[in-house]
Design a protein around this motif. Structure first.
Motif, PDB file in Angstrom:
ATOM      1  N   SER A   1      16.816  -3.488  -6.198  1.00  0.00           N
ATOM      2  CA  SER A   1      18.110  -3.900  -6.734  1.00  0.00           C
ATOM      3  C   SER A   1      18.346  -5.401  -6.617  1.00  0.00           C
ATOM      4  CB  SER A   1      19.241  -3.150  -6.028  1.00  0.00           C
ATOM      5  OG  SER A   1      19.256  -3.452  -4.642  1.00  0.00           O
ATOM      6  N   GLY A   2      17.452  -6.112  -5.928  1.00  0.00           N
ATOM      7  CA  GLY A   2      17.618  -7.545  -5.750  1.00  0.00           C
ATOM      8  C   GLY A   2      17.051  -8.344  -6.909  1.00  0.00           C
ATOM      9  N   GLN A   3      16.688  -9.585  -6.630  1.00  0.00           N
ATOM     10  CA  GLN A   3      16.135 -10.443  -7.664  1.00  0.00           C
ATOM     11  C   GLN A   3      14.818  -9.877  -8.187  1.00  0.00           C
ATOM     12  OE1 GLN A   3      14.449 -14.237  -6.109  1.00  0.00           O
ATOM     13  NE2 GLN A   3      15.003 -13.400  -4.095  1.00  0.00           N
ATOM     14  N   PRO A   4      14.449 -10.173  -9.422  1.00  0.00           N
ATOM     15  CA  PRO A   4      13.195  -9.642  -9.967  1.00  0.00           C
ATOM     16  C   PRO A   4      11.992 -10.107  -9.143  1.00  0.00           C
ATOM     17  CG  PRO A   4      14.565 -10.553 -11.706  1.00  0.00           C
ATOM     18  CD  PRO A   4      15.216 -10.944 -10.419  1.00  0.00           C
ATOM     19  N   LEU A   5      11.058  -9.188  -8.940  1.00  0.00           N
ATOM     20  CA  LEU A   5       9.816  -9.496  -8.231  1.00  0.00           C
ATOM     21  C   LEU A   5       8.615  -9.414  -9.172  1.00  0.00           C
ATOM     22  CD1 LEU A   5      10.470  -7.480  -4.935  1.00  0.00           C
ATOM     23  CD2 LEU A   5      10.864  -9.928  -5.335  1.00  0.00           C
ATOM     24  N   THR A   6       8.896  -9.382 -10.458  1.00  0.00           N
ATOM     25  CA  THR A   6       7.821  -9.193 -11.445  1.00  0.00           C
ATOM     26  C   THR A   6       6.910 -10.400 -11.569  1.00  0.00           C
ATOM     27  OG1 THR A   6       9.421  -9.867 -13.143  1.00  0.00           O
ATOM     28  CG2 THR A   6       9.108  -7.506 -12.791  1.00  0.00           C
ATOM     29  N   HIS A   7       7.301 -11.532 -10.986  1.00  0.00           N
ATOM     30  CA  HIS A   7       6.440 -12.724 -11.042  1.00  0.00           C
ATOM     31  C   HIS A   7       5.356 -12.698  -9.969  1.00  0.00           C
ATOM     32  CE1 HIS A   7       9.242 -13.611  -7.807  1.00  0.00           C
ATOM     33  NE2 HIS A   7       8.447 -14.596  -7.407  1.00  0.00           N
ATOM     34  N   LEU A   8       5.469 -11.788  -9.010  1.00  0.00           N
ATOM     35  CA  LEU A   8       4.507 -11.743  -7.910  1.00  0.00           C
ATOM     36  C   LEU A   8       3.141 -11.267  -8.388  1.00  0.00           C
ATOM     37  CD1 LEU A   8       6.645 -10.095  -5.072  1.00  0.00           C
ATOM     38  CD2 LEU A   8       6.067 -12.519  -5.319  1.00  0.00           C
ATOM     39  N   ARG A   9       2.113 -11.800  -7.736  1.00  0.00           N
ATOM     40  CA  ARG A   9       0.769 -11.267  -7.955  1.00  0.00           C
ATOM     41  C   ARG A   9       0.522 -10.064  -7.044  1.00  0.00           C
ATOM     42  NH1 ARG A   9      -3.221 -16.612  -8.368  1.00  0.00           N
ATOM     43  NH2 ARG A   9      -2.263 -17.503 -10.249  1.00  0.00           N
ATOM     44  N   THR A  10       1.033 -10.148  -5.811  1.00  0.00           N
ATOM     45  CA  THR A  10       0.830  -9.054  -4.866  1.00  0.00           C
ATOM     46  C   THR A  10       2.111  -8.810  -4.071  1.00  0.00           C
ATOM     47  OG1 THR A  10       0.014 -10.508  -3.092  1.00  0.00           O
ATOM     48  CG2 THR A  10      -1.625  -9.580  -4.595  1.00  0.00           C
ATOM     49  N   LEU A  11       2.352  -7.536  -3.777  1.00  0.00           N
ATOM     50  CA  LEU A  11       3.430  -7.108  -2.893  1.00  0.00           C
ATOM     51  C   LEU A  11       2.842  -6.073  -1.946  1.00  0.00           C
ATOM     52  CD1 LEU A  11       6.362  -6.930  -1.938  1.00  0.00           C
ATOM     53  CD2 LEU A  11       6.789  -5.263  -3.770  1.00  0.00           C
ATOM     54  N   ASN A  12       2.777  -6.419  -0.672  1.00  0.00           N
ATOM     55  CA  ASN A  12       2.168  -5.548   0.327  1.00  0.00           C
ATOM     56  C   ASN A  12       3.260  -4.873   1.151  1.00  0.00           C
ATOM     57  OD1 ASN A  12       0.608  -4.257   2.227  1.00  0.00           O
ATOM     58  ND2 ASN A  12      -0.464  -6.073   2.934  1.00  0.00           N
ATOM     59  N   LEU A  13       3.376  -3.565   0.999  1.00  0.00           N
ATOM     60  CA  LEU A  13       4.332  -2.770   1.770  1.00  0.00           C
ATOM     61  C   LEU A  13       3.610  -1.722   2.621  1.00  0.00           C
ATOM     62  CD1 LEU A  13       7.072  -2.221  -0.984  1.00  0.00           C
ATOM     63  CD2 LEU A  13       6.960  -4.026   0.738  1.00  0.00           C
ATOM     64  N   ARG A  14       2.348  -1.953   2.877  1.00  0.00           N
ATOM     65  CA  ARG A  14       1.535  -0.990   3.623  1.00  0.00           C
ATOM     66  C   ARG A  14       2.171  -0.682   4.984  1.00  0.00           C
ATOM     67  NH1 ARG A  14      -4.066   0.051   2.974  1.00  0.00           N
ATOM     68  NH2 ARG A  14      -4.952   1.114   4.769  1.00  0.00           N
ATOM     69  N   HIS A  15       1.999   0.550   5.433  1.00  0.00           N
ATOM     70  CA  HIS A  15       2.618   1.051   6.662  1.00  0.00           C
ATOM     71  C   HIS A  15       4.140   1.036   6.481  1.00  0.00           C
ATOM     72  CE1 HIS A  15       2.857   1.863  11.071  1.00  0.00           C
ATOM     73  NE2 HIS A  15       4.027   1.282  10.919  1.00  0.00           N
TER      74      HIS A  15
END
Length: 315
Positions: free
Chosen positions: A258-272
């Protein structure tokens, strides 16, 4: 994947070479000074003795990377300041030094939460051309606000990072810093940071203009961190975001959506993480069409209490 801290095998793009202690098994020839990251770890002799031998036997003017392992004998009561004293007193002997890692220690030597650190920013003052600094352990860690024009990578691994060094980092100026990685940890082991303590870092675009990777990891308040990141100005300029290793739930995952767009990222690590399947699908649907590389590997749930959330590295 295990997050358990282990000895470095490479540092600053170089293989780590353990400088040998005294004895008959010492090699007849040492590697070229700039070809390895030199590691010193107390064992058969004291750290100070090993340091003096390195100064005597290695052309230190060509050394580019140093790794400090276990510096204590018996129980460490004084932290890393004694080591920092030794290193900085000989800074002129290492004109090409570009990288230091302080605390390359495994659990057999000391648990990460037991490693006592000190005034590590003295290393940055001693070497204005340093480009990489790594620190493992955070008890007694002191960071002083400063400007350093050379540093490109800063990594602090901990089971509990106190708020004081985090706030000090928020007051630093690192115009060349590209990679910032903080393991915030848990209150059980001294990690008393709040989202308010992180805010100066997240609004520090002018002090961190070159930042491309932000890691705020291993936190038991990962939901609060995610919510703060979702609204943070600094995120618009980075390429990779790492919120792994913590107690992230649907609350934090929803804040990211719901926050700012993250579509510009190359990687998003949410592991664990501890998000539901429904929330992870929503993240995938929102970001993967934009070629964001996602790691959504969940944490292992405890069979006796599957609702329990925990950080990947604590003690």
């Amino acid at each position: 994947m295990s997050y358990y801290p282990s000895h470095l095998t490479r540092f600053h793009g170089l293989p780590v070479y353990a400088f040998p202690t005294a004895g008959n098994d010492r090699p007849t020839a040492l590697p070229a000074p700039a070809s390895v990251a030199w590691k010193l770890s107390a064992g058969e002799c004291s750290f100070e003795e090993l340091w003096r031998r390195l100064l005597d036997e290695v052309p230190t003017e060509e050394v580019t990377a140093l790794v400090v392992g276990m510096w204590w004998e018996g129980w460490d009561e004084y932290g890393s300041d004694s080591v920092i004293d030794l290193l900085t007193a000989q800074a002129d002997r290492f004109p090409r030094l570009r990288a230091v890692f302080l605390g390359d220690v495994e659990s057999e030597e000391s648990e990460i939460s037991w490693i006592k650190q000190g005034h590590v920013t003295r290393l940055l003052r001693a070497w204005p051309d340093l480009v990489e600094l790594g620190v493992r352990g955070a008890e007694g860690l002191v960071i002083e606000p400063l400007r350093h024009d050379g540093l490109r990578m800063l990594r602090i691994e901990s089971g509990g990072l106190p708020r004081e060094p985090v706030r000090a980092l928020g007051a630093c100026e690192f115009p060349a810093l590209q990679h910032l990685e903080l393991w915030l940890g848990t209150t059980w082991y001294g990690g008393d940071c709040s989202a308010d303590d992180i805010e100066p870092l997240l609004t520090a675009s002018g002090r961190l203009p070159a930042l491309r990777h932000l890691g705020l990891q291993n936190s038991d308040i990962q939901d609060d961190i995610a919510a703060a990141v979702a609204a943070a100005p600094i995120v618009a300029g980075i390429e990779s975001l790492d919120l792994s290793m913590g107690a992230l739930s649907d609350e934090g995952g929803g804040a990211l959506l719901s926050g700012q767009p993250l579509t510009h990222l190359r990687t998003l690590n949410l592991r664990h993480h501890f998000m539901s399947g429904q929330l992870t699908r929503r993240l995938s649907e929102a970001l993967e069409p934009h070629d964001v590389s996602l790691d959504l590997t969940p944490a292992r749930r405890h069979s006796w209490n599957p609702e329990t959330r925990y950080v990947a590295v604590g003690e």
